[in-house]
Design an enzyme around this catalytic site. Sequence first.
Site, PDB file in Angstrom:
ATOM      1  N   GLU A 215     160.515 -35.862  87.239  1.00  0.00           N
ATOM      2  CA  GLU A 215     161.358 -35.511  87.400  1.00  0.00           C
ATOM      3  C   GLU A 215     161.457 -33.775  86.913  1.00  0.00           C
ATOM      4  O   GLU A 215     160.871 -33.610  85.411  1.00  0.00           O
ATOM      5  CB  GLU A 215     162.159 -36.081  86.055  1.00  0.00           C
ATOM      6  CG  GLU A 215     162.237 -37.366  86.291  1.00  0.00           C
ATOM      7  CD  GLU A 215     163.103 -38.228  87.074  1.00  0.00           C
ATOM      8  OE1 GLU A 215     163.854 -36.991  87.326  1.00  0.00           O
ATOM      9  OE2 GLU A 215     164.013 -38.494  87.126  1.00  0.00           O
TER      10      GLU A 215
ATOM     11  N   GLU B 190     164.397 -42.154  86.666  1.00  0.00           N
ATOM     12  CA  GLU B 190     164.520 -42.610  85.782  1.00  0.00           C
ATOM     13  C   GLU B 190     165.739 -44.031  86.095  1.00  0.00           C
ATOM     14  O   GLU B 190     166.834 -43.408  86.262  1.00  0.00           O
ATOM     15  CB  GLU B 190     164.502 -42.232  84.354  1.00  0.00           C
ATOM     16  CG  GLU B 190     163.508 -41.680  84.572  1.00  0.00           C
ATOM     17  CD  GLU B 190     163.352 -40.431  83.326  1.00  0.00           C
ATOM     18  OE1 GLU B 190     163.342 -39.195  83.298  1.00  0.00           O
ATOM     19  OE2 GLU B 190     162.483 -41.155  82.624  1.00  0.00           O
TER      20      GLU B 190
ATOM     21  N   CYS C 133     168.600 -29.664  85.183  1.00  0.00           N
ATOM     22  CA  CYS C 133     167.798 -29.442  86.062  1.00  0.00           C
ATOM     23  C   CYS C 133     168.610 -29.874  87.511  1.00  0.00           C
ATOM     24  O   CYS C 133     168.655 -29.480  88.648  1.00  0.00           O
ATOM     25  CB  CYS C 133     167.058 -30.793  86.222  1.00  0.00           C
ATOM     26  SG  CYS C 133     167.707 -32.701  85.460  1.00  0.00           S
TER      27      CYS C 133
ATOM     28  N   ASN D 164     165.885 -28.999  76.983  1.00  0.00           N
ATOM     29  CA  ASN D 164     167.323 -29.684  77.458  1.00  0.00           C
ATOM     30  C   ASN D 164     168.382 -30.180  76.867  1.00  0.00           C
ATOM     31  O   ASN D 164     169.039 -30.143  76.833  1.00  0.00           O
ATOM     32  CB  ASN D 164     167.486 -28.985  79.321  1.00  0.00           C
ATOM     33  CG  ASN D 164     166.680 -29.805  79.337  1.00  0.00           C
ATOM     34  OD1 ASN D 164     166.418 -31.143  79.438  1.00  0.00           O
ATOM     35  ND2 ASN D 164     167.688 -29.684  80.677  1.00  0.00           N
TER      36      ASN D 164
HETATM   37  P1  NAD Z   1     158.011 -24.600  80.718  1.00  0.00           P
HETATM   38  O1  NAD Z   1     157.536 -24.978  82.370  1.00  0.00           O
HETATM   39  O2  NAD Z   1     156.831 -24.121  80.165  1.00  0.00           O
HETATM   40  O3  NAD Z   1     157.741 -26.131  79.691  1.00  0.00           O
HETATM   41  C1  NAD Z   1     159.154 -27.239  80.154  1.00  0.00           C
HETATM   42  C2  NAD Z   1     158.893 -28.554  79.325  1.00  0.00           C
HETATM   43  O4  NAD Z   1     157.185 -28.635  79.755  1.00  0.00           O
HETATM   44  C3  NAD Z   1     158.866 -28.143  77.823  1.00  0.00           C
HETATM   45  O5  NAD Z   1     159.351 -29.017  77.232  1.00  0.00           O
HETATM   46  C4  NAD Z   1     156.997 -27.861  77.212  1.00  0.00           C
HETATM   47  O6  NAD Z   1     156.937 -28.884  76.150  1.00  0.00           O
HETATM   48  C5  NAD Z   1     156.907 -29.312  78.202  1.00  0.00           C
HETATM   49  N1  NAD Z   1     154.953 -28.770  79.242  1.00  0.00           N
HETATM   50  C6  NAD Z   1     154.646 -27.023  79.247  1.00  0.00           C
HETATM   51  N2  NAD Z   1     152.979 -26.981  79.854  1.00  0.00           N
HETATM   52  C7  NAD Z   1     153.186 -28.207  79.744  1.00  0.00           C
HETATM   53  C8  NAD Z   1     152.080 -29.009  80.074  1.00  0.00           C
HETATM   54  N3  NAD Z   1     150.314 -28.451  79.949  1.00  0.00           N
HETATM   55  N4  NAD Z   1     151.427 -30.660  79.490  1.00  0.00           N
HETATM   56  C9  NAD Z   1     152.929 -31.045  79.322  1.00  0.00           C
HETATM   57  N5  NAD Z   1     154.256 -30.493  79.056  1.00  0.00           N
HETATM   58  C10 NAD Z   1     153.788 -29.142  78.599  1.00  0.00           C
HETATM   59  O7  NAD Z   1     159.264 -23.850  80.572  1.00  0.00           O
HETATM   60  P2  NAD Z   1     159.628 -23.612  79.535  1.00  0.00           P
HETATM   61  O8  NAD Z   1     160.218 -21.952  79.464  1.00  0.00           O
HETATM   62  O9  NAD Z   1     160.085 -24.066  78.328  1.00  0.00           O
HETATM   63  O10 NAD Z   1     161.298 -23.827  80.134  1.00  0.00           O
HETATM   64  C11 NAD Z   1     161.438 -23.135  81.240  1.00  0.00           C
HETATM   65  C12 NAD Z   1     161.367 -24.448  83.057  1.00  0.00           C
HETATM   66  O11 NAD Z   1     161.972 -25.618  82.550  1.00  0.00           O
HETATM   67  C13 NAD Z   1     163.149 -24.324  83.482  1.00  0.00           C
HETATM   68  O12 NAD Z   1     162.691 -23.413  84.880  1.00  0.00           O
HETATM   69  C14 NAD Z   1     162.797 -25.018  84.115  1.00  0.00           C
HETATM   70  O13 NAD Z   1     162.407 -25.368  85.454  1.00  0.00           O
HETATM   71  C15 NAD Z   1     162.315 -26.146  83.284  1.00  0.00           C
HETATM   72  N6  NAD Z   1     162.377 -27.781  82.310  1.00  0.00           N
HETATM   73  C16 NAD Z   1     163.185 -28.227  83.784  1.00  0.00           C
HETATM   74  C17 NAD Z   1     163.856 -29.281  82.663  1.00  0.00           C
HETATM   75  C18 NAD Z   1     164.255 -30.658  83.274  1.00  0.00           C
HETATM   76  O14 NAD Z   1     164.869 -31.507  83.380  1.00  0.00           O
HETATM   77  N7  NAD Z   1     164.070 -31.095  84.678  1.00  0.00           N
HETATM   78  C19 NAD Z   1     163.756 -28.931  81.872  1.00  0.00           C
HETATM   79  C20 NAD Z   1     163.493 -27.780  80.790  1.00  0.00           C
HETATM   80  C21 NAD Z   1     162.653 -27.203  81.566  1.00  0.00           C
END
Ligand code: NAD
Length: 476
Positions: A248, A456, A282, A150
């Site tokens: 985070e 952070e 987030c 994001n």
């Molecule tokens: P997701 O949970 O599949 O992935 C979120 C992020 O985590 C991605 O960058 C992905 O590459 C990484 N990821 C996933 N599984 C992982 C693992 N086992 N080990 C390491 N990294 C891993 O979800 P998505 O569909 O890509 O994103 C949607 C959801 O992710 C949202 O609902 C939101 O809650 C969350 N999100 C949060 C933030 C934040 O700033 N806290 C940022 C991006 C996404």
Amino acid sequence: MLDNPLLIDGVWRRPAGRRTADVVNPATGRTIAALGLAEAQDLDDALVAAARGFAAWRRVTALERARILHQVAALLRKRAGTIAEHITREQGKPLVEARGEAGAAPEHVEWYAEEGRRAYGRVIPSRIPGARQMVLKEPVGPVAAFSPWNFPVAQLVRKIAGALAGGCSIIAKPPEEAPSACIELARAFQDAGLPDGVLNIVFGVPAEVSDHLIRSPVIRKVSFTGSVPVGRRLGALAAEHVKRATLELGGHAPFIVAEDADIDAVARLGVGLKFRNAGQVCAAPTRYYVQSSVFDRFHEAFVAGARALAVGDGARDGTQMGPLANSRRVEAIDGFVRDAVAKGAILSCGGRRLGNEGFFFEPTVLADVPDTARLMTEEPFGPVAALVRVSSIDEAIGRANALPYGLAAFGFTRSAATAARLAEELEAGMVSINHFGLAAAETPFGGIKDSGYGSEGGSEGLEAYQSVKFVSQAAA
Ligand code: NAD
């Protein structure tokens, strides 16, 4: 540029295998590149490099580390325009937002450059005459960091700069969805003269990479930004291997509007915070708890603001909201809206996918959303706001705190007493009152409850990469 996407021991190289992931422009839905994914062998090479890099970097003086980091910041300033274009092409946000993100990256690097020079320990008065009791701050060791799509640059730069300023080496896995800006960011560190092996970049299958790195005895610290379910998994793995972790995770920020607030100004700010980055933030507010006496006025101003937003390709001039990052998010937001309406919410504006190309969704406002709607308990991570009437500040605080999330919270009031109550009683790692005051380099960013732990930014961001050593030394 994506031909050699892995930075291992100072060399950009291809992965050992042939697996790739598509990089897609979310404004068109079209694949624009294929990104090579790391194999176990690449990760092992990165671990060897990070161990060697740490051995060298920990001995570099804080002053010299700061000199290199300042050089990184200068390079990032020169390259901000290119970095912003990469962000918009691969992640979708409007160029004006991408420029803001790229422009803030050097500030984070500079903050850590200077803060690393102030990694003071302390001397504790001794019980024994002539003895010295010293508390030393030492780098925790090689770091494994996982950052999301994001804010491809903002999320990654804080992890890299914090680790480096603390004297750690790092293996970072930036998001496969938006790799180019991250690669450009890493190049700046390399071009500034960072020794080989101190910063390593890998892309891969996320679960494979995190599993491999966190289990390795080389890694001493884990930093993850992403969803709560993935954070739980990585936190559990880090705990099993007794590694420190900063998590985070997601949020579901409440936005409380008291009847004495400047309603039109607050509605404008509320629209800006909700639809920035198409809601994929987030810390973005989702639950707007508005006192009943001013609800209609707030609702009218908020809906007018949402309707007026220019939605389109982020690369086009004048775009105020871009597409969602991928088709998964479009389906997810569609599901949240349908569910809320089925449970009795009023659809005030938006609610539909936009166009046949790319991943666009209308800025959406729902009113009088019942607590049974999924939107009120699950993080939507998209352009949908829930406006809810409350009869009192007590009720607003109670409902704000009812979820297991605790990342950000917002409150708006002209009353000093109400402001003090909000600051005291809202259960969140970050509370912002009467403005948006989060995510600056010098302030801590992080959550409580299911939103994770650790910070952070701020001096706390440096401490995350330091361990404490106590030395007691008597005269010989
Ligand atoms: P997701 O949970 O599949 O992935 C979120 C992020 O985590 C991605 O960058 C992905 O590459 C990484 N990821 C996933 N599984 C992982 C693992 N086992 N080990 C390491 N990294 C891993 O979800 P998505 O569909 O890509 O994103 C949607 C959801 O992710 C949202 O609902 C939101 O809650 C969350 N999100 C949060 C933030 C934040 O700033 N806290 C940022 C991006 C996404």
